[in-house]
Design a protein around this motif. Structure first.
Motif, PDB file in Angstrom:
ATOM      1  N   VAL A   4       0.830  -1.196   0.000  1.00  0.00           N
ATOM      2  CA  VAL A   4       0.000   0.000   0.000  1.00  0.00           C
ATOM      3  C   VAL A   4       0.872   1.258   0.000  1.00  0.00           C
ATOM      4  CG1 VAL A   4      -1.721   1.336   1.271  1.00  0.00           C
ATOM      5  CG2 VAL A   4      -1.909  -1.152   1.133  1.00  0.00           C
ATOM      6  N   ARG A 176     -12.035  -4.481  -5.124  1.00  0.00           N
ATOM      7  CA  ARG A 176     -11.479  -4.826  -3.817  1.00  0.00           C
ATOM      8  C   ARG A 176     -10.034  -5.276  -4.004  1.00  0.00           C
ATOM      9  NH1 ARG A 176     -14.763  -9.071  -0.620  1.00  0.00           N
ATOM     10  NH2 ARG A 176     -14.199  -7.836   1.210  1.00  0.00           N
ATOM     11  N   ASP A 178      -6.326  -6.411  -1.387  1.00  0.00           N
ATOM     12  CA  ASP A 178      -5.715  -6.452  -0.065  1.00  0.00           C
ATOM     13  C   ASP A 178      -4.314  -5.862  -0.109  1.00  0.00           C
ATOM     14  OD1 ASP A 178      -3.962  -8.449  -1.012  1.00  0.00           O
ATOM     15  OD2 ASP A 178      -5.131 -10.087  -0.136  1.00  0.00           O
ATOM     16  N   ARG A 179      -3.681  -5.809   1.039  1.00  0.00           N
ATOM     17  CA  ARG A 179      -2.377  -5.167   1.145  1.00  0.00           C
ATOM     18  C   ARG A 179      -1.272  -5.919   0.412  1.00  0.00           C
ATOM     19  NH1 ARG A 179      -1.874  -1.084   4.712  1.00  0.00           N
ATOM     20  NH2 ARG A 179      -3.740  -0.578   5.919  1.00  0.00           N
ATOM     21  N   GLU A 206      -5.375   1.000  -8.169  1.00  0.00           N
ATOM     22  CA  GLU A 206      -6.222   1.775  -7.262  1.00  0.00           C
ATOM     23  C   GLU A 206      -7.416   0.897  -6.918  1.00  0.00           C
ATOM     24  OE1 GLU A 206      -9.048   4.591  -9.907  1.00  0.00           O
ATOM     25  OE2 GLU A 206      -6.923   5.150 -10.062  1.00  0.00           O
ATOM     26  N   VAL A 207      -7.729   0.804  -5.626  1.00  0.00           N
ATOM     27  CA  VAL A 207      -8.791  -0.106  -5.177  1.00  0.00           C
ATOM     28  C   VAL A 207      -9.870   0.675  -4.449  1.00  0.00           C
ATOM     29  CG1 VAL A 207      -7.217  -2.067  -5.054  1.00  0.00           C
ATOM     30  CG2 VAL A 207      -7.615  -0.687  -3.016  1.00  0.00           C
ATOM     31  N   GLU A 208     -11.120   0.317  -4.743  1.00  0.00           N
ATOM     32  CA  GLU A 208     -12.250   0.998  -4.119  1.00  0.00           C
ATOM     33  C   GLU A 208     -12.422   0.579  -2.663  1.00  0.00           C
ATOM     34  OE1 GLU A 208     -15.587   0.302  -6.659  1.00  0.00           O
ATOM     35  OE2 GLU A 208     -14.524   1.025  -8.441  1.00  0.00           O
ATOM     36  N   GLU A 209     -12.049  -0.650  -2.350  1.00  0.00           N
ATOM     37  CA  GLU A 209     -12.133  -1.135  -0.968  1.00  0.00           C
ATOM     38  C   GLU A 209     -10.870  -1.913  -0.635  1.00  0.00           C
ATOM     39  OE1 GLU A 209     -14.755  -4.165   1.877  1.00  0.00           O
ATOM     40  OE2 GLU A 209     -15.306  -3.870  -0.227  1.00  0.00           O
ATOM     41  N   LEU A 210     -10.141  -1.463   0.357  1.00  0.00           N
ATOM     42  CA  LEU A 210      -8.923  -2.134   0.783  1.00  0.00           C
ATOM     43  C   LEU A 210      -9.225  -3.003   1.995  1.00  0.00           C
ATOM     44  CD1 LEU A 210      -5.806  -2.425   0.491  1.00  0.00           C
ATOM     45  CD2 LEU A 210      -5.603  -0.545   2.143  1.00  0.00           C
ATOM     46  N   GLU A 233      -5.342   3.033  -1.951  1.00  0.00           N
ATOM     47  CA  GLU A 233      -6.719   2.965  -1.468  1.00  0.00           C
ATOM     48  C   GLU A 233      -7.450   4.250  -1.826  1.00  0.00           C
ATOM     49  OE1 GLU A 233      -9.234   2.228   2.685  1.00  0.00           O
ATOM     50  OE2 GLU A 233      -7.095   2.756   2.755  1.00  0.00           O
ATOM     51  N   THR A 235     -10.550   7.047  -1.669  1.00  0.00           N
ATOM     52  CA  THR A 235     -11.517   7.558  -0.702  1.00  0.00           C
ATOM     53  C   THR A 235     -12.917   7.160  -1.178  1.00  0.00           C
ATOM     54  OG1 THR A 235     -11.853   9.654  -1.867  1.00  0.00           O
ATOM     55  CG2 THR A 235     -10.015   9.539  -0.289  1.00  0.00           C
TER      56      THR A 235
END
Length: 251
Positions: A4, A176, A178-179, A206-210, A233, A235
């Motif tokens: 991240v 979605r 993950d790290r 770029e992810v909408e939900e981390l 991540e 906003t």
């Protein structure tokens, strides 16, 4: 390894003039808009882009295009972007048009370490024979044309050889992640995004939900983290900001 990065600006900070990049998305669906804006603000120029299309006028990659930041595009579609057509026909931009399925496979092949492959798409056309105008001169004449490609016969059918594509960077958008960089794409956003990610030597997502490692079910992961080097991540506002290419209404 936690991949991240704090901001989109930091994620593209080492991208230099003349860099090549594969960009996910189809029209305005699944387009990494936040990373594209960060790249625009960085001011890099002479970019060599590989993507299905080059956004729309004022949307997606169209922002970089209108600012004169893109020197070359490998794509399968020009429509929906008048500025793209204008720059190409005016000799300001080099364009390698490629059949859509071939483009997808070229990126996948590059990501898998496959230097070339044979496909029937394009046999008997200028795609294989060469002569497609890649760049026009200012007077309207053709300055650069596509080369002739090798054609072979397998089991009585002809196939043209296409080269795999790898790029310096890749920019993608996921629903979605993950790290560790494992990504899940939502519906039609799972278009060119996984393939573009595979093609990039340095892939930024770029992810909408981390989420934390272990939250994603291995069976739902569309792209493993081995292909991703940086994760940003979004906003809630950035995640919700999605363009609509063609509005339709019905009573």
């Amino acid at each position: 390894m936690d991949k991240v990065v704090a901001t989109a600006e930091e994620a593209v900070a080492d991208m230099a003039d003349g860099a090549s990049l594969a960009v996910g998305g189809f029209g305005l669906v699944g387009v990494p808009n936040v990373l594209i804006h960060a790249l625009f603000e960085r001011g890099v120029t002479g970019l060599r882009v590989v993507s299905n299309n080059c956004g729309t006028d004022g949307g997606g990659l169209g922002i970089l295009l209108a600012a004169g930041k893109i020197a070359r595009v490998t794509a399968s579609y020009i429509g929906e972007n008048k500025e793209f057509a204008r720059q190409y026909l005016g000799g300001e931009l080099e364009l390698e048009l490629t059949p859509q399925g071939t483009l997808a496979e070229r990126m996948r092949a590059g990501g898998c370490g496959i230097p070339a492959f044979f496909t029937p798409a394009g046999v008997g056309t200028l795609v294989a024979e060469g002569g497609l105008p890649w760049r026009y001169a200012a007077d309207g004449s053709v300055a650069v044309t596509s080369p002739h490609k090798e054609v072979r016969t397998f089991d009585g059918r002809q196939y043209v050889m296409e080269r795999g594509i790898t790029t310096d960077y890749a920019l993608v958008r996921a629903a979605r992640g993950d790290r560790l960089g494992n990504l899940v794409f939502h519906r039609s956003a799972r278009n060119f995004n996984p393939l573009a990610a595979m093609a990039g030597r340095i892939t930024v997502a770029e992810v909408e939900e981390l989420v934390e490692p272990g939250v994603l079910d291995p069976d739902e992961i569309h792209l493993p983290g081995v292909f991703v080097q940086r994760v940003v991540e979004l906003t809630p506002q950035q995640a919700a900001d999605k363009g609509i290419e063609k509005r339709t209404v019905h009573a």
